[in-house]
Scaffold this motif. Structure first.
Motif, PDB file in Angstrom:
ATOM      1  N   LEU A  16     -29.093  11.718  78.710  1.00 58.02           N
ATOM      2  CA  LEU A  16     -27.788  10.872  78.453  1.00 58.02           C
ATOM      3  C   LEU A  16     -28.322   9.736  77.384  1.00 58.02           C
ATOM      4  O   LEU A  16     -27.948   9.586  76.357  1.00 58.02           O
ATOM      5  CB  LEU A  16     -27.092  10.382  79.402  1.00 58.02           C
ATOM      6  N   TRP A  56     -18.222  19.246  84.270  1.00 53.14           N
ATOM      7  CA  TRP A  56     -17.069  18.605  83.454  1.00 53.14           C
ATOM      8  C   TRP A  56     -17.171  17.261  83.286  1.00 53.14           C
ATOM      9  O   TRP A  56     -16.860  16.486  82.516  1.00 53.14           O
ATOM     10  CB  TRP A  56     -15.553  19.178  84.113  1.00 53.14           C
ATOM     11  N   LEU A  60     -17.398  14.322  80.466  1.00 52.50           N
ATOM     12  CA  LEU A  60     -16.411  13.305  80.404  1.00 52.50           C
ATOM     13  C   LEU A  60     -17.367  12.037  80.117  1.00 52.50           C
ATOM     14  O   LEU A  60     -16.891  11.092  79.392  1.00 52.50           O
ATOM     15  CB  LEU A  60     -15.722  12.999  81.748  1.00 52.50           C
ATOM     16  N   VAL A  61     -18.127  11.830  80.787  1.00 54.55           N
ATOM     17  CA  VAL A  61     -19.283  10.821  80.718  1.00 54.55           C
ATOM     18  C   VAL A  61     -20.043  10.666  79.161  1.00 54.55           C
ATOM     19  O   VAL A  61     -19.911   9.725  78.637  1.00 54.55           O
ATOM     20  CB  VAL A  61     -20.523  10.696  81.836  1.00 54.55           C
ATOM     21  N   ASP A  63     -18.555  12.111  76.789  1.00 55.66           N
ATOM     22  CA  ASP A  63     -17.297  11.745  75.731  1.00 55.66           C
ATOM     23  C   ASP A  63     -17.326  10.065  75.599  1.00 55.66           C
ATOM     24  O   ASP A  63     -17.083   9.627  74.550  1.00 55.66           O
ATOM     25  CB  ASP A  63     -16.151  12.280  76.245  1.00 55.66           C
ATOM     26  N   ILE A  64     -17.409   9.483  76.874  1.00 51.18           N
ATOM     27  CA  ILE A  64     -17.209   8.055  76.806  1.00 51.18           C
ATOM     28  C   ILE A  64     -18.398   7.333  76.093  1.00 51.18           C
ATOM     29  O   ILE A  64     -18.242   6.474  75.450  1.00 51.18           O
ATOM     30  CB  ILE A  64     -17.082   7.684  78.296  1.00 51.18           C
ATOM     31  N   VAL A  65     -19.574   7.840  76.467  1.00 47.75           N
ATOM     32  CA  VAL A  65     -20.764   7.179  75.869  1.00 47.75           C
ATOM     33  C   VAL A  65     -20.814   7.333  74.386  1.00 47.75           C
ATOM     34  O   VAL A  65     -21.195   6.508  73.667  1.00 47.75           O
ATOM     35  CB  VAL A  65     -22.034   7.757  76.567  1.00 47.75           C
ATOM     36  N   SER A  66     -20.467   8.351  73.883  1.00 49.43           N
ATOM     37  CA  SER A  66     -20.422   8.695  72.632  1.00 49.43           C
ATOM     38  C   SER A  66     -19.168   8.302  71.748  1.00 49.43           C
ATOM     39  O   SER A  66     -19.113   8.622  70.718  1.00 49.43           O
ATOM     40  CB  SER A  66     -20.706  10.249  72.075  1.00 49.43           C
ATOM     41  N   ALA A  74     -16.240  17.213  77.736  1.00 43.99           N
ATOM     42  CA  ALA A  74     -15.971  17.740  79.048  1.00 43.99           C
ATOM     43  C   ALA A  74     -15.653  19.162  79.111  1.00 43.99           C
ATOM     44  O   ALA A  74     -16.314  20.103  79.790  1.00 43.99           O
ATOM     45  CB  ALA A  74     -14.676  16.861  79.718  1.00 43.99           C
TER      46      ALA A  74
ATOM     47  N   TYR B  15     -10.347  23.283  84.863  1.00 36.29           N
ATOM     48  CA  TYR B  15     -11.026  22.329  84.081  1.00 36.29           C
ATOM     49  C   TYR B  15     -10.580  22.393  82.577  1.00 36.29           C
ATOM     50  O   TYR B  15     -10.369  21.427  81.791  1.00 36.29           O
ATOM     51  CB  TYR B  15     -12.543  22.301  84.177  1.00 36.29           C
ATOM     52  N   SER B  19      -8.996  19.404  80.332  1.00 31.02           N
ATOM     53  CA  SER B  19      -9.639  19.042  79.148  1.00 31.02           C
ATOM     54  C   SER B  19      -8.576  19.170  77.951  1.00 31.02           C
ATOM     55  O   SER B  19      -8.290  17.973  77.288  1.00 31.02           O
ATOM     56  CB  SER B  19     -10.694  19.704  78.610  1.00 31.02           C
ATOM     57  N   PHE B  36     -10.231   5.185  78.001  1.00 31.93           N
ATOM     58  CA  PHE B  36     -11.649   5.233  77.775  1.00 31.93           C
ATOM     59  C   PHE B  36     -12.250   4.045  77.119  1.00 31.93           C
ATOM     60  O   PHE B  36     -13.587   4.143  77.473  1.00 31.93           O
ATOM     61  CB  PHE B  36     -11.713   6.527  76.594  1.00 31.93           C
ATOM     62  N   ILE B  42     -19.387   1.841  81.218  1.00 24.92           N
ATOM     63  CA  ILE B  42     -20.379   2.367  81.938  1.00 24.92           C
ATOM     64  C   ILE B  42     -21.468   3.060  80.797  1.00 24.92           C
ATOM     65  O   ILE B  42     -22.610   3.034  81.160  1.00 24.92           O
ATOM     66  CB  ILE B  42     -20.022   3.760  82.921  1.00 24.92           C
ATOM     67  N   GLY B  43     -21.068   2.890  79.780  1.00 24.90           N
ATOM     68  CA  GLY B  43     -22.046   3.480  78.388  1.00 24.90           C
ATOM     69  C   GLY B  43     -23.019   2.159  78.054  1.00 24.90           C
ATOM     70  O   GLY B  43     -23.735   2.537  77.681  1.00 24.90           O
ATOM     71  N   VAL B  46     -26.276   2.781  79.395  1.00 20.34           N
ATOM     72  CA  VAL B  46     -26.867   3.733  78.477  1.00 20.34           C
ATOM     73  C   VAL B  46     -27.397   3.494  77.021  1.00 20.34           C
ATOM     74  O   VAL B  46     -28.522   3.569  76.626  1.00 20.34           O
ATOM     75  CB  VAL B  46     -25.785   4.815  78.525  1.00 20.34           C
ATOM     76  N   HIS B  47     -26.504   2.952  76.490  1.00 19.80           N
ATOM     77  CA  HIS B  47     -26.721   2.111  75.012  1.00 19.80           C
ATOM     78  C   HIS B  47     -27.917   1.048  75.041  1.00 19.80           C
ATOM     79  O   HIS B  47     -28.686   1.306  74.143  1.00 19.80           O
ATOM     80  CB  HIS B  47     -25.322   1.544  74.350  1.00 19.80           C
ATOM     81  N   ASN B 124     -25.922   5.715  67.778  1.00 24.67           N
ATOM     82  CA  ASN B 124     -25.095   6.495  66.805  1.00 24.67           C
ATOM     83  C   ASN B 124     -23.714   6.696  67.532  1.00 24.67           C
ATOM     84  O   ASN B 124     -23.662   7.953  68.356  1.00 24.67           O
ATOM     85  CB  ASN B 124     -25.695   7.493  66.503  1.00 24.67           C
ATOM     86  N   PRO B 125     -23.063   6.080  67.518  1.00 22.54           N
ATOM     87  CA  PRO B 125     -21.701   6.587  68.133  1.00 22.54           C
ATOM     88  C   PRO B 125     -20.792   7.686  67.604  1.00 22.54           C
ATOM     89  O   PRO B 125     -19.999   8.311  68.192  1.00 22.54           O
ATOM     90  CB  PRO B 125     -20.657   5.276  68.031  1.00 22.54           C
TER      91      PRO B 125
END
Lengths: 159, 288
Positions: A16, A56, A60-61, A63-66, A74, B15, B19, B36, B42-43, B46-47, B124-125
């Motif tokens: 990630l 999935w 989703l994670v 999706d959130i991070v990017s 997901a 699923y 989605s 979101f 939570i990102g 990571v960032h 890079n988002p």
């Protein structure tokens, strides 16, 4: 025999972070989706333990991070892992170069799904970079396989 | 085996539907996006980890910069600062004059302009390269649609304010428009992004409009989104097609578009509200 189940999770987190790494213009199209590669490896190695639901959630994670479309990654990761699960028992016996072709196919299907979603949502068909990332991802597969295999042995995670 | 296969497909379909549901819900309601943005917390680790290599590299480069280079940079910055201070005095005078004139014309009170400095987070988002991530969020007062500028001009607007990090959509983002005017002639127009590394386009300009290459386009402040007067782009090409009634104008953005580390977030003040339109004629000039 001590089973270190945090190892797959750790590799996922590392993937990630690699996914979120900034990249300059010319390089950007040549970086593969590390998260997909790691998911594929663990699905091939431990198909019974890898659930579509987990994939999935991982998607989703991502999706959130990017900051992407909620649900896009997901969906693509869930389908990716599902297909990888179906193929796992067969592909595990393949030589590495044959595995690479399968990985190419899997990543290609994921890219197709993402492009389809993009198209449905915004009518947008540009984005060659997704496909170069697929090719690079397949080429990088042997390296990923080798590294994660070491990790798996360290974690003492058999089948 | 058949039983597990069909149950696996059912699991997958669940699923897939989930989605699809998320994607459609996001399309029709901003609630999903807000959830979101909240979850984007939570990102942050990571960032942070992902931006470490770049920041470490930069720090190292900073430490490795030779002393005389640093001295020269410092001297240049001081000189530039001095010039800017002088300009600022003149600006403050013009601003208070503007406030007095506005009071004569309307009862809208003027408020002080507020800015906040933000730094780009080195990730890079957006795979299409049409957005950047900044290290300020709604916890710092950042709001949806907030204008972002840098030393060169308008960078874009905040499209996804998270709690601590926000996504800024660049001016080059396709189909995103800014109302501008030509600095030389006050001609009003709208400029649209054409994608990353593609020029911005001014659309729907009548063929006889007075615009030429080298013209500076600044924000007109008309839509209430961006404050007026900030540079957006420089015209690079003007094409008048005999068969079409509009002309094609291409322009390069003046902003550094995220290659510089720092940007400014702007708060609109009452000064940015356009003067009541019944006092202006069709040219945008004051009516006697």
């Amino acid at each position: 025999m001590q089973r270190r189940t945090w190892v797959p999770i750790a590799t996922g987190i590392v993937a990630l972070v690699f996914f979120a790494l900034p990249s300059e213009e010319p390089l950007r199209g040549f970086l593969p989706d590390w998260v997909s590669l790691v998911l594929i490896y663990w699905t091939f190695a431990l198909p019974a333990r890898m659930m579509v639901g987990m994939a999935w959630s991982v998607g989703l994670v991502v999706d959130i991070v990017s900051f992407g479309l909620p649900g896009a990654y997901a969906l693509s990761k869930a389908v990716l892992v599902y297909l990888a699960r179906v193929l796992a028992l067969r592909v595990r016996t393949y030589p590495l170069w044959q595995q690479t072709i399968v990985v190419l196919g899997l990543l290609g299907i994921e890219a197709l799904i993402l492009t389809l979603i993009d198209f449905i949502v915004s009518g947008d068909l540009t984005g060659l970079q997704r496909w170069t990332a697929v090719v690079v991802g397949a080429l990088v597969w042997p390296v990923v396989y080798w590294i994660l295999r070491r990790a798996r042995h360290l974690a003492r995670l058999g089948h | 085996m058949n039983r597990t296969r069909s149950s696996a497909i059912r699991g997958l379909s669940l699923y897939v539907l989930l989605s699809a549901g998320l994607i459609t819900a996001d399309h029709y309601s901003p609630v999903v996006r807000q959830i979101f943005q909240f979850a984007a917390v939570i990102g942050v680790p990571v960032h942070f980890l992902a931006s470490l290599p770049s920041t470490v590299l930069e720090r190292m480069q900073g430490k490795l910069e030779p002393t005389d280079q640093l001295r020269r940079n410092y001297a240049a910055l001081r000189e530039h600062n001095l010039i800017l201070q002088a300009r600022l005095h003149r600006f403050e005078f013009l601003e208070s004059e503007n406030i007095r004139l506005r009071r004569l014309l309307s009862a809208v009170p003027a408020t002080a302009e507020k800015v906040t400095l933000a730094a780009l987070v080195a990730v890079n988002p957006d795979p299409k390269g049409q957005a950047v991530l900044i290290n300020k969020g709604s916890a710092d007062g950042v709001f949806q649609g907030q204008p972002v500028v840098d030393a060169g001009g308008i960078v874009g607007q905040v499209t996804r304010p998270g709690m601590f990090r926000s996504t800024v959509s660049l001016v080059t983002r396709e189909n995103q428009g800014i109302s501008v005017q030509v600095a030389r002639t006050s001609l009003r127009a709208v400029i649209y992004g054409g994608g990353r590394n593609r020029p911005l386009r001014v659309l729907y300009l009548d063929r006889n409009s007075d615009i030429r290459t080298g013209d500076l386009l600044v924000t007109s402040g008309l839509a209430g989104r961006y404050p007026a007067g900030y540079p957006v782009a420089l015209v690079t090409a003007v094409e008048r097609n005999l068969s079409e009634s509009f002309m094609n104008v291409a322009a390069e953005p003046t902003s550094y578009l995220g290659s510089e580390r720092e940007v400014l977030l702007l708060w609109l003040s009452a000064l940015d509200q356009p003067v009541a339109s019944d006092l202006l004629d069709s040219e945008g000039e004051l009516v006697d």
